[in-house]
Design a protein around this motif. Structure first.
Motif, PDB file in Angstrom:
ATOM      1  N   HIS A  27       0.833  -1.204   0.000  1.00 11.98           N
ATOM      2  CA  HIS A  27       0.000   0.000   0.000  1.00 11.98           C
ATOM      3  C   HIS A  27       0.870   1.256   0.000  1.00 11.98           C
ATOM      4  O   HIS A  27       0.549   2.250  -0.675  1.00 11.98           O
ATOM      5  CB  HIS A  27      -0.909   0.017   1.225  1.00 11.98           C
ATOM      6  CG  HIS A  27      -1.939  -1.064   1.242  1.00 11.98           C
ATOM      7  ND1 HIS A  27      -1.886  -2.120   2.113  1.00 11.98           N
ATOM      8  CD2 HIS A  27      -3.054  -1.264   0.485  1.00 11.98           C
ATOM      9  CE1 HIS A  27      -2.920  -2.920   1.908  1.00 11.98           C
ATOM     10  NE2 HIS A  27      -3.640  -2.428   0.914  1.00 11.98           N
ATOM     11  N   ALA A  28       1.945   1.224   0.763  1.00 17.76           N
ATOM     12  CA  ALA A  28       2.841   2.381   0.803  1.00 17.76           C
ATOM     13  C   ALA A  28       3.388   2.677  -0.587  1.00 17.76           C
ATOM     14  O   ALA A  28       3.451   3.848  -1.013  1.00 17.76           O
ATOM     15  CB  ALA A  28       3.993   2.115   1.778  1.00 17.76           C
ATOM     16  N   TYR A  29       3.773   1.623  -1.310  1.00 18.82           N
ATOM     17  CA  TYR A  29       4.306   1.819  -2.655  1.00 18.82           C
ATOM     18  C   TYR A  29       3.226   2.353  -3.594  1.00 18.82           C
ATOM     19  O   TYR A  29       3.483   3.267  -4.399  1.00 18.82           O
ATOM     20  CB  TYR A  29       4.860   0.504  -3.183  1.00 18.82           C
ATOM     21  CG  TYR A  29       5.484   0.617  -4.555  1.00 18.82           C
ATOM     22  CD1 TYR A  29       6.676   1.315  -4.730  1.00 18.82           C
ATOM     23  CD2 TYR A  29       4.882   0.051  -5.672  1.00 18.82           C
ATOM     24  CE1 TYR A  29       7.255   1.437  -5.980  1.00 18.82           C
ATOM     25  CE2 TYR A  29       5.451   0.165  -6.933  1.00 18.82           C
ATOM     26  CZ  TYR A  29       6.639   0.862  -7.084  1.00 18.82           C
ATOM     27  OH  TYR A  29       7.194   0.993  -8.324  1.00 18.82           O
ATOM     28  N   ALA A  30       2.016   1.805  -3.505  1.00 19.10           N
ATOM     29  CA  ALA A  30       0.922   2.264  -4.361  1.00 19.10           C
ATOM     30  C   ALA A  30       0.594   3.731  -4.099  1.00 19.10           C
ATOM     31  O   ALA A  30       0.407   4.516  -5.040  1.00 19.10           O
ATOM     32  CB  ALA A  30      -0.313   1.391  -4.136  1.00 19.10           C
ATOM     33  N   ALA A  31       0.514   4.095  -2.822  1.00 19.51           N
ATOM     34  CA  ALA A  31       0.214   5.489  -2.478  1.00 19.51           C
ATOM     35  C   ALA A  31       1.323   6.412  -2.964  1.00 19.51           C
ATOM     36  O   ALA A  31       1.068   7.504  -3.483  1.00 19.51           O
ATOM     37  CB  ALA A  31       0.026   5.621  -0.968  1.00 19.51           C
ATOM     38  N   CYS A  32       2.562   5.953  -2.822  1.00 22.98           N
ATOM     39  CA  CYS A  32       3.706   6.745  -3.259  1.00 22.98           C
ATOM     40  C   CYS A  32       3.672   6.993  -4.759  1.00 22.98           C
ATOM     41  O   CYS A  32       3.901   8.121  -5.224  1.00 22.98           O
ATOM     42  CB  CYS A  32       4.993   6.022  -2.864  1.00 22.98           C
ATOM     43  SG  CYS A  32       6.510   6.826  -3.423  1.00 22.98           S
ATOM     44  N   ARG A  33       3.377   5.966  -5.555  1.00 18.96           N
ATOM     45  CA  ARG A  33       3.359   6.125  -7.008  1.00 18.96           C
ATOM     46  C   ARG A  33       2.290   7.126  -7.438  1.00 18.96           C
ATOM     47  O   ARG A  33       2.526   7.969  -8.315  1.00 18.96           O
ATOM     48  CB  ARG A  33       3.114   4.770  -7.687  1.00 18.96           C
ATOM     49  CG  ARG A  33       4.266   3.780  -7.584  1.00 18.96           C
ATOM     50  CD  ARG A  33       5.525   4.268  -8.311  1.00 18.96           C
ATOM     51  NE  ARG A  33       5.300   4.529  -9.716  1.00 18.96           N
ATOM     52  CZ  ARG A  33       5.518   3.645 -10.698  1.00 18.96           C
ATOM     53  NH1 ARG A  33       5.986   2.437 -10.391  1.00 18.96           N
ATOM     54  NH2 ARG A  33       5.311   3.962 -11.955  1.00 18.96           N
ATOM     55  N   ALA A  34       1.099   7.038  -6.826  1.00 19.04           N
ATOM     56  CA  ALA A  34       0.028   7.978  -7.179  1.00 19.04           C
ATOM     57  C   ALA A  34       0.363   9.387  -6.717  1.00 19.04           C
ATOM     58  O   ALA A  34       0.148  10.368  -7.442  1.00 19.04           O
ATOM     59  CB  ALA A  34      -1.286   7.511  -6.560  1.00 19.04           C
ATOM     60  N   HIS A  35       0.879   9.497  -5.505  1.00 17.24           N
ATOM     61  CA  HIS A  35       1.267  10.795  -4.942  1.00 17.24           C
ATOM     62  C   HIS A  35       2.336  11.465  -5.796  1.00 17.24           C
ATOM     63  O   HIS A  35       2.232  12.640  -6.165  1.00 17.24           O
ATOM     64  CB  HIS A  35       1.760  10.591  -3.511  1.00 17.24           C
ATOM     65  CG  HIS A  35       2.400  11.796  -2.895  1.00 17.24           C
ATOM     66  ND1 HIS A  35       3.735  12.118  -3.080  1.00 17.24           N
ATOM     67  CD2 HIS A  35       1.884  12.775  -2.094  1.00 17.24           C
ATOM     68  CE1 HIS A  35       4.014  13.231  -2.434  1.00 17.24           C
ATOM     69  NE2 HIS A  35       2.921  13.654  -1.827  1.00 17.24           N
ATOM     70  N   LEU A  69      -0.424   7.123   6.522  1.00 18.22           N
ATOM     71  CA  LEU A  69      -0.035   8.063   5.467  1.00 18.22           C
ATOM     72  C   LEU A  69       0.730   9.245   6.060  1.00 18.22           C
ATOM     73  O   LEU A  69       1.707   9.730   5.463  1.00 18.22           O
ATOM     74  CB  LEU A  69      -1.268   8.542   4.705  1.00 18.22           C
ATOM     75  CG  LEU A  69      -1.987   7.474   3.872  1.00 18.22           C
ATOM     76  CD1 LEU A  69      -3.241   8.073   3.225  1.00 18.22           C
ATOM     77  CD2 LEU A  69      -1.076   6.891   2.802  1.00 18.22           C
ATOM     78  N   GLY A  70       0.295   9.706   7.233  1.00 13.97           N
ATOM     79  CA  GLY A  70       1.004  10.797   7.894  1.00 13.97           C
ATOM     80  C   GLY A  70       2.420  10.395   8.283  1.00 13.97           C
ATOM     81  O   GLY A  70       3.372  11.170   8.133  1.00 13.97           O
TER      82      GLY A  70
END
Length: 297
Positions: A27-35, A69-70
């Motif tokens: 999830h961290a990687y997915a959020a990072c790519r979108a961000h 996320l924070g």
């Protein structure tokens, strides 16, 4: 039908986790790519909570998502969108498809579908169309007393929509081939909208220009492109990124007990430093990339 997002459109990406388990490195990687895509292009990064699974969604995990996320240092723009606030929109879309004869009620259980000789497809067994042949009178009689799902009449939908294409930023233009999924479920008693219907409507509602998500959802995009055409929705660009695997070589998943980000945080890990390692493709011991292909032949 539908308007393709152009390079001049404001860039908007999203991260859309479900509060049914703790977030992990995948999830961290997915959020990072979108961000990062949004920030690199001067756009907005949005957060959506997919909380319409009444059986598995847990409110306390929403706060855990915010905390994770924070800790990673990933901030989002605007208010968080909760799918549970969108039930009327899902019902309206389903009502429209019903009025056009593009969906039908299905009364079959999973065991009945398997017993009917259903063949494997991208999402499990492809529905053999048993209930599609029921006449109107029988459907109405059974709907009054039996639990049922609503399935898309795939052949009829494809005939109405015509040939379709969607674009992946890594793989290029993709001719849509939703027919390999068969008559997918769009809603059922315990779920007001399937993933396919909800995510398609929500991405349009949030004006998402670039859908950034894991390669395991590559194939699902064929169905989403069809729904966009049927409901006259905008067509975003797509980017399907690689997945992270655990020591057993399988992709990290909540259901498989992947280590939670909260565990790493409590152990004193530095969130932004961990995220920077993922950006550089530096993986922790025991973590690797999934090298499987998710597109069907």
């Amino acid at each position: 039908m539908g308007e393709k997002v152009t390079a001049r459109s404001p860039v908007r990406t999203r991260f859309a986790p479900s509060p049914n388990g703790a977030l992990h490195l995948g999830h961290a990687y997915a959020a990072c790519r979108a961000h990062d895509l949004a920030r690199d292009l001067g756009g907005a990064f949005l957060l959506r909570i997919e909380d319409i699974d009444g059986v598995r969604s847990r409110p306390e995990l929403v706060e855990a998502i915010f905390a994770d996320l924070g800790w990673l240092g990933l901030g989002w723009d605007g208010e968080v969108l909760f799918q549970s606030s969108r039930l009327a929109a899902y019902e309206a879309a389903l009502t429209l498809l019903k009025a056009r004869g593009l969906v039908y009620p299905c009364f079959c259980t999973r065991s009945q579908i398997a017993a009917a000789g259903a063949q494997p497809g991208p999402e499990g067994l492809v529905y053999p169309g048993t209930c599609r042949a029921l006449d109107k009178a029988e459907r109405e009689h059974r709907m009054a007393s039996e639990a049922h799902a609503w399935r898309l009449d795939m052949a009829r939908a494809i005939a109405e929509a015509g040939p379709l294409v969607w674009h992946d930023l890594q793989e290029g233009d993709q001719p849509a081939r939703p027919e390999v999924f068969g008559d997918v479920v769009l809603a059922r008693k315990d779920a007001p909208a399937s993933y396919h219907l909800a995510v398609t409507l929500d991405d349009a509602h949030q004006r998402i220009s670039h859908v950034v998500r894991g390669a395991d959802l590559f194939d699902a995009t064929h169905v989403h492109r069809l729904l966009q055409a049927l409901l006259d929705l905008p067509v975003p660009h797509y980017l399907h990124h690689a997945l992270l695997a655990g020591p057993d070589g399988r992709k990290l998943a909540k259901s498989e007990g992947a280590a939670a980000l909260a565990v790493l945080r409590d152990a004193g890990e530095d969130g932004p430093a961990l995220l920077e390692s993922l950006r550089k493709n530096h993986l922790a011991a025991g973590i690797s990339w999934v090298h499987a292909s998710y597109s069907f032949p």
